[in-house]
Design a protein around this motif. Sequence first.
Motif, PDB file in Angstrom:
ATOM      1  N   LEU A 197       0.811  -1.225   0.000  1.00 26.93           N
ATOM      2  CA  LEU A 197       0.000   0.000   0.000  1.00 26.93           C
ATOM      3  C   LEU A 197       0.839   1.267   0.000  1.00 26.93           C
ATOM      4  O   LEU A 197       0.336   2.349  -0.299  1.00 26.93           O
ATOM      5  N   THR A 201       1.726   6.384   3.249  1.00 30.29           N
ATOM      6  CA  THR A 201       0.325   6.616   2.883  1.00 30.29           C
ATOM      7  C   THR A 201      -0.548   6.392   4.113  1.00 30.29           C
ATOM      8  O   THR A 201      -0.122   5.722   5.068  1.00 30.29           O
ATOM      9  N   ALA A 203      -3.105   4.388   4.573  1.00 37.34           N
ATOM     10  CA  ALA A 203      -3.309   2.958   4.814  1.00 37.34           C
ATOM     11  C   ALA A 203      -2.010   2.301   5.272  1.00 37.34           C
ATOM     12  O   ALA A 203      -2.000   1.461   6.183  1.00 37.34           O
ATOM     13  N   GLY A 204      -0.886   2.694   4.645  1.00 34.60           N
ATOM     14  CA  GLY A 204       0.404   2.137   5.034  1.00 34.60           C
ATOM     15  C   GLY A 204       0.768   2.503   6.461  1.00 34.60           C
ATOM     16  O   GLY A 204       1.288   1.667   7.211  1.00 34.60           O
TER      17      GLY A 204
END
Length: 257
Positions: A197, A201, A203-204
Amino acid sequence: MPGGRLTQQERQQIALGLADGLAYAEIARRLDRPTSTVTREVMRNGGPGTYRADLAHRATGHRAQRRRQSAPQEPNSAPQPHGRDAEAVRAYEEVLTTVMMQSGMPRMMSRVLACLYITDEGSLTAAEFVERLQVSPATISKSIAFLEAQGMVTRERDERRRERYFIDDDIWYRSMMVSAQTTAQLVDTTREGVGVLGAGTPAGNRLESIARFLDFISESIARAAEQGRLVLHARPEDAEPEGAEPEGAEGSDDANG
Protein backbone atom coordinates in the motif's frame (compact mmCIF):
# COMPACT_ATOMS: atom_id res chain seq x y z
CA MET A 1 -29.69 -15.56 49.35
CA PRO A 2 -32.31 -17.62 47.47
CA GLY A 3 -31.27 -21.01 46.19
CA GLY A 4 -32.70 -23.49 43.72
CA ARG A 5 -33.51 -23.01 40.08
CA LEU A 6 -34.18 -19.64 38.53
CA THR A 7 -37.86 -18.80 38.20
CA GLN A 8 -39.46 -17.55 35.01
CA GLN A 9 -39.82 -14.11 36.60
CA GLU A 10 -36.11 -14.04 37.42
CA ARG A 11 -35.30 -14.97 33.84
CA GLN A 12 -37.47 -12.09 32.65
CA GLN A 13 -35.50 -9.75 34.92
CA ILE A 14 -32.26 -11.09 33.44
CA ALA A 15 -33.56 -10.40 29.93
CA LEU A 16 -34.55 -6.86 30.92
CA GLY A 17 -31.16 -6.28 32.52
CA LEU A 18 -29.36 -7.43 29.38
CA ALA A 19 -31.55 -5.18 27.26
CA ASP A 20 -30.57 -2.26 29.51
CA GLY A 21 -26.89 -3.10 29.08
CA LEU A 22 -26.34 -4.08 32.71
CA ALA A 23 -23.33 -6.20 33.69
CA TYR A 24 -23.91 -9.74 34.92
CA ALA A 25 -22.77 -8.72 38.41
CA GLU A 26 -25.38 -5.95 38.61
CA ILE A 27 -28.16 -8.23 37.36
CA ALA A 28 -27.11 -10.83 39.92
CA ARG A 29 -27.10 -8.21 42.70
CA ARG A 30 -30.66 -7.18 41.86
CA LEU A 31 -31.76 -10.82 41.91
CA ASP A 32 -29.74 -11.59 45.07
CA ARG A 33 -28.07 -14.41 43.16
CA PRO A 34 -24.40 -15.30 42.58
CA THR A 35 -22.90 -13.69 39.47
CA SER A 36 -21.89 -17.15 38.25
CA THR A 37 -25.56 -18.19 38.22
CA VAL A 38 -26.51 -15.35 35.91
CA THR A 39 -23.44 -15.82 33.72
CA ARG A 40 -24.10 -19.53 33.31
CA GLU A 41 -27.79 -18.95 32.61
CA VAL A 42 -27.10 -16.45 29.83
CA MET A 43 -24.26 -18.37 28.19
CA ARG A 44 -26.22 -21.63 28.21
CA ASN A 45 -29.13 -19.97 26.45
CA GLY A 46 -27.70 -18.17 23.46
CA GLY A 47 -25.50 -15.49 25.03
CA PRO A 48 -26.29 -11.84 25.88
CA GLY A 49 -27.30 -10.93 22.34
CA THR A 50 -29.94 -13.61 21.85
CA TYR A 51 -31.11 -14.51 25.38
CA ARG A 52 -34.90 -14.91 25.65
CA ALA A 53 -36.52 -15.55 29.03
CA ASP A 54 -39.34 -17.81 27.79
CA LEU A 55 -37.06 -19.92 25.59
CA ALA A 56 -34.51 -20.23 28.37
CA HIS A 57 -37.18 -21.37 30.83
CA ARG A 58 -38.45 -24.07 28.46
CA ALA A 59 -34.92 -25.20 27.59
CA THR A 60 -34.07 -25.57 31.27
CA GLY A 61 -37.13 -27.75 31.77
CA HIS A 62 -36.13 -29.95 28.83
CA ARG A 63 -32.57 -30.31 30.18
CA ALA A 64 -33.87 -31.25 33.62
CA GLN A 65 -36.12 -33.88 32.07
CA ARG A 66 -33.25 -35.36 30.05
CA ARG A 67 -31.08 -35.49 33.19
CA ARG A 68 -33.78 -37.39 35.07
CA GLN A 69 -34.15 -39.85 32.22
CA SER A 70 -30.39 -40.44 31.98
CA ALA A 71 -29.63 -40.20 35.71
CA PRO A 72 -28.03 -43.67 35.97
CA GLN A 73 -25.50 -42.70 33.30
CA GLU A 74 -24.62 -39.30 34.75
CA PRO A 75 -20.87 -39.44 35.55
CA ASN A 76 -21.12 -37.01 38.46
CA SER A 77 -23.93 -39.00 40.09
CA ALA A 78 -21.36 -41.63 41.10
CA PRO A 79 -19.51 -41.28 44.41
CA GLN A 80 -16.82 -38.62 44.09
CA PRO A 81 -13.21 -39.10 45.29
CA HIS A 82 -11.86 -37.16 48.28
CA GLY A 83 -15.37 -36.73 49.70
CA ARG A 84 -16.39 -34.16 47.06
CA ASP A 85 -20.01 -33.10 46.66
CA ALA A 86 -21.15 -34.49 43.27
CA GLU A 87 -23.65 -31.70 42.65
CA ALA A 88 -21.07 -29.02 43.54
CA VAL A 89 -18.59 -30.61 41.12
CA ARG A 90 -21.20 -30.64 38.32
CA ALA A 91 -22.13 -27.00 38.97
CA TYR A 92 -18.48 -25.93 39.03
CA GLU A 93 -17.81 -27.71 35.74
CA GLU A 94 -20.64 -25.69 34.16
CA VAL A 95 -19.24 -22.43 35.55
CA LEU A 96 -15.74 -23.24 34.29
CA THR A 97 -17.13 -24.11 30.85
CA THR A 98 -19.04 -20.82 30.75
CA VAL A 99 -15.97 -18.76 31.65
CA MET A 100 -13.96 -20.46 28.90
CA MET A 101 -16.74 -19.70 26.42
CA GLN A 102 -16.69 -16.05 27.46
CA SER A 103 -12.98 -15.97 26.61
CA GLY A 104 -13.88 -16.91 23.03
CA MET A 105 -13.47 -20.69 23.05
CA PRO A 106 -16.26 -22.66 21.30
CA ARG A 107 -18.73 -24.40 23.60
CA MET A 108 -17.79 -28.02 22.90
CA MET A 109 -14.06 -27.34 23.19
CA SER A 110 -14.75 -25.55 26.48
CA ARG A 111 -16.66 -28.57 27.78
CA VAL A 112 -13.85 -30.95 26.83
CA LEU A 113 -11.18 -28.78 28.45
CA ALA A 114 -13.22 -28.20 31.61
CA CYS A 115 -13.81 -31.94 31.85
CA LEU A 116 -10.05 -32.53 31.73
CA TYR A 117 -9.36 -29.76 34.25
CA ILE A 118 -11.43 -31.33 37.01
CA THR A 119 -9.97 -34.85 36.74
CA ASP A 120 -7.34 -35.72 39.33
CA GLU A 121 -5.35 -37.62 36.70
CA GLY A 122 -5.43 -34.76 34.17
CA SER A 123 -6.13 -37.25 31.39
CA LEU A 124 -9.04 -39.06 29.72
CA THR A 125 -9.55 -41.37 26.75
CA ALA A 126 -11.99 -40.60 23.94
CA ALA A 127 -14.37 -43.24 25.31
CA GLU A 128 -14.28 -41.63 28.75
CA PHE A 129 -15.06 -38.22 27.22
CA VAL A 130 -18.02 -39.73 25.34
CA GLU A 131 -19.36 -41.27 28.55
CA ARG A 132 -18.89 -38.13 30.63
CA LEU A 133 -20.18 -35.57 28.14
CA GLN A 134 -22.77 -37.75 26.38
CA VAL A 135 -21.64 -36.75 22.89
CA SER A 136 -20.42 -38.64 19.83
CA PRO A 137 -16.81 -39.82 19.29
CA ALA A 138 -16.65 -37.58 16.21
CA THR A 139 -17.49 -34.55 18.36
CA ILE A 140 -14.70 -35.42 20.79
CA SER A 141 -12.24 -35.96 17.93
CA LYS A 142 -13.04 -32.54 16.43
CA SER A 143 -12.73 -30.81 19.82
CA ILE A 144 -9.41 -32.48 20.62
CA ALA A 145 -8.00 -31.50 17.22
CA PHE A 146 -8.89 -27.86 17.92
CA LEU A 147 -7.35 -27.93 21.41
CA GLU A 148 -4.19 -29.63 20.15
CA ALA A 149 -3.76 -26.92 17.53
CA GLN A 150 -3.92 -24.36 20.35
CA GLY A 151 -1.31 -26.25 22.37
CA MET A 152 -3.83 -26.93 25.13
CA VAL A 153 -3.83 -30.74 25.18
CA THR A 154 -1.37 -33.49 24.32
CA ARG A 155 -1.94 -37.12 23.46
CA GLU A 156 -0.14 -40.36 24.21
CA ARG A 157 -0.92 -44.07 23.94
CA ASP A 158 -1.38 -45.86 27.26
CA GLU A 159 -0.43 -49.43 28.14
CA ARG A 160 -3.62 -50.68 26.44
CA ARG A 161 -2.74 -48.86 23.21
CA ARG A 162 -5.59 -46.38 23.69
CA GLU A 163 -5.06 -42.74 22.88
CA ARG A 164 -5.19 -40.72 26.08
CA TYR A 165 -5.46 -36.93 26.16
CA PHE A 166 -3.57 -34.92 28.77
CA ILE A 167 -3.23 -31.51 30.33
CA ASP A 168 -0.21 -30.67 32.49
CA ASP A 169 1.55 -27.75 34.16
CA ASP A 170 2.75 -26.48 30.76
CA ILE A 171 -0.73 -26.26 29.23
CA TRP A 172 -0.94 -22.47 29.36
CA TYR A 173 2.72 -22.01 28.51
CA ARG A 174 2.19 -23.92 25.27
CA SER A 175 -1.03 -22.06 24.56
CA MET A 176 0.63 -18.67 25.12
CA MET A 177 3.52 -19.60 22.83
CA VAL A 178 1.08 -20.64 20.10
CA SER A 179 -0.68 -17.28 20.56
CA ALA A 180 2.65 -15.41 20.35
CA GLN A 181 3.61 -17.27 17.16
CA THR A 182 0.23 -16.56 15.57
CA THR A 183 0.54 -12.88 16.45
CA ALA A 184 4.08 -12.78 15.02
CA GLN A 185 2.74 -14.17 11.74
CA LEU A 186 0.14 -11.43 11.70
CA VAL A 187 2.91 -8.86 12.22
CA ASP A 188 4.75 -10.17 9.15
CA THR A 189 1.57 -10.11 7.07
CA THR A 190 0.71 -6.58 8.22
CA ARG A 191 4.18 -5.30 7.33
CA GLU A 192 3.86 -6.95 3.93
CA GLY A 193 0.78 -4.80 3.44
CA VAL A 194 2.82 -1.66 4.16
CA GLY A 195 4.99 -2.50 1.16
CA VAL A 196 1.95 -3.10 -1.04
CA LEU A 197 0.00 0.00 0.00
CA GLY A 198 3.01 2.26 0.33
CA ALA A 199 4.94 3.51 3.35
CA GLY A 200 3.83 7.00 4.32
CA THR A 201 0.32 6.62 2.88
CA PRO A 202 -2.65 6.69 5.27
CA ALA A 203 -3.31 2.96 4.81
CA GLY A 204 0.40 2.14 5.03
CA ASN A 205 0.80 4.18 8.21
CA ARG A 206 -2.19 2.43 9.75
CA LEU A 207 -0.77 -1.00 9.00
CA GLU A 208 2.67 -0.03 10.29
CA SER A 209 1.12 1.20 13.53
CA ILE A 210 -0.77 -2.08 13.91
CA ALA A 211 2.39 -4.07 13.16
CA ARG A 212 4.41 -2.22 15.82
CA PHE A 213 1.72 -2.77 18.42
CA LEU A 214 1.30 -6.48 17.63
CA ASP A 215 5.06 -6.99 17.52
CA PHE A 216 5.34 -5.58 21.03
CA ILE A 217 2.46 -7.75 22.25
CA SER A 218 3.90 -10.90 20.65
CA GLU A 219 7.30 -10.41 22.25
CA SER A 220 5.72 -9.57 25.61
CA ILE A 221 3.56 -12.71 25.59
CA ALA A 222 6.51 -14.95 24.76
CA ARG A 223 8.76 -13.30 27.36
CA ALA A 224 6.11 -13.45 30.09
CA ALA A 225 5.33 -17.10 29.29
CA GLU A 226 8.99 -18.05 29.56
CA GLN A 227 9.42 -16.15 32.84
CA GLY A 228 6.24 -17.61 34.29
CA ARG A 229 7.31 -21.11 33.39
CA LEU A 230 10.72 -20.66 35.02
CA VAL A 231 9.39 -19.05 38.19
CA LEU A 232 6.21 -21.06 38.78
CA HIS A 233 7.15 -24.48 37.47
CA ALA A 234 10.82 -24.70 38.45
CA ARG A 235 11.72 -28.21 39.56
CA PRO A 236 13.64 -28.70 42.84
CA GLU A 237 16.54 -30.33 41.00
CA ASP A 238 16.92 -27.16 38.92
CA ALA A 239 17.72 -25.07 42.01
CA GLU A 240 21.35 -24.40 42.95
CA PRO A 241 22.64 -26.48 45.90
CA GLU A 242 22.60 -24.60 49.19
CA GLY A 243 25.89 -22.82 49.77
CA ALA A 244 26.97 -23.14 46.14
CA GLU A 245 28.93 -20.21 44.77
CA PRO A 246 27.38 -18.32 41.84
CA GLU A 247 28.80 -19.20 38.46
CA GLY A 248 31.96 -17.23 37.78
CA ALA A 249 32.58 -16.49 41.46
CA GLU A 250 35.50 -18.92 41.71
CA GLY A 251 38.79 -17.07 41.66
CA SER A 252 37.15 -13.67 42.06
CA ASP A 253 39.22 -12.99 45.19
CA ASP A 254 42.43 -13.62 43.23
CA ALA A 255 41.18 -11.36 40.47
CA ASN A 256 40.58 -8.59 42.97
CA GLY A 257 44.09 -8.92 44.22
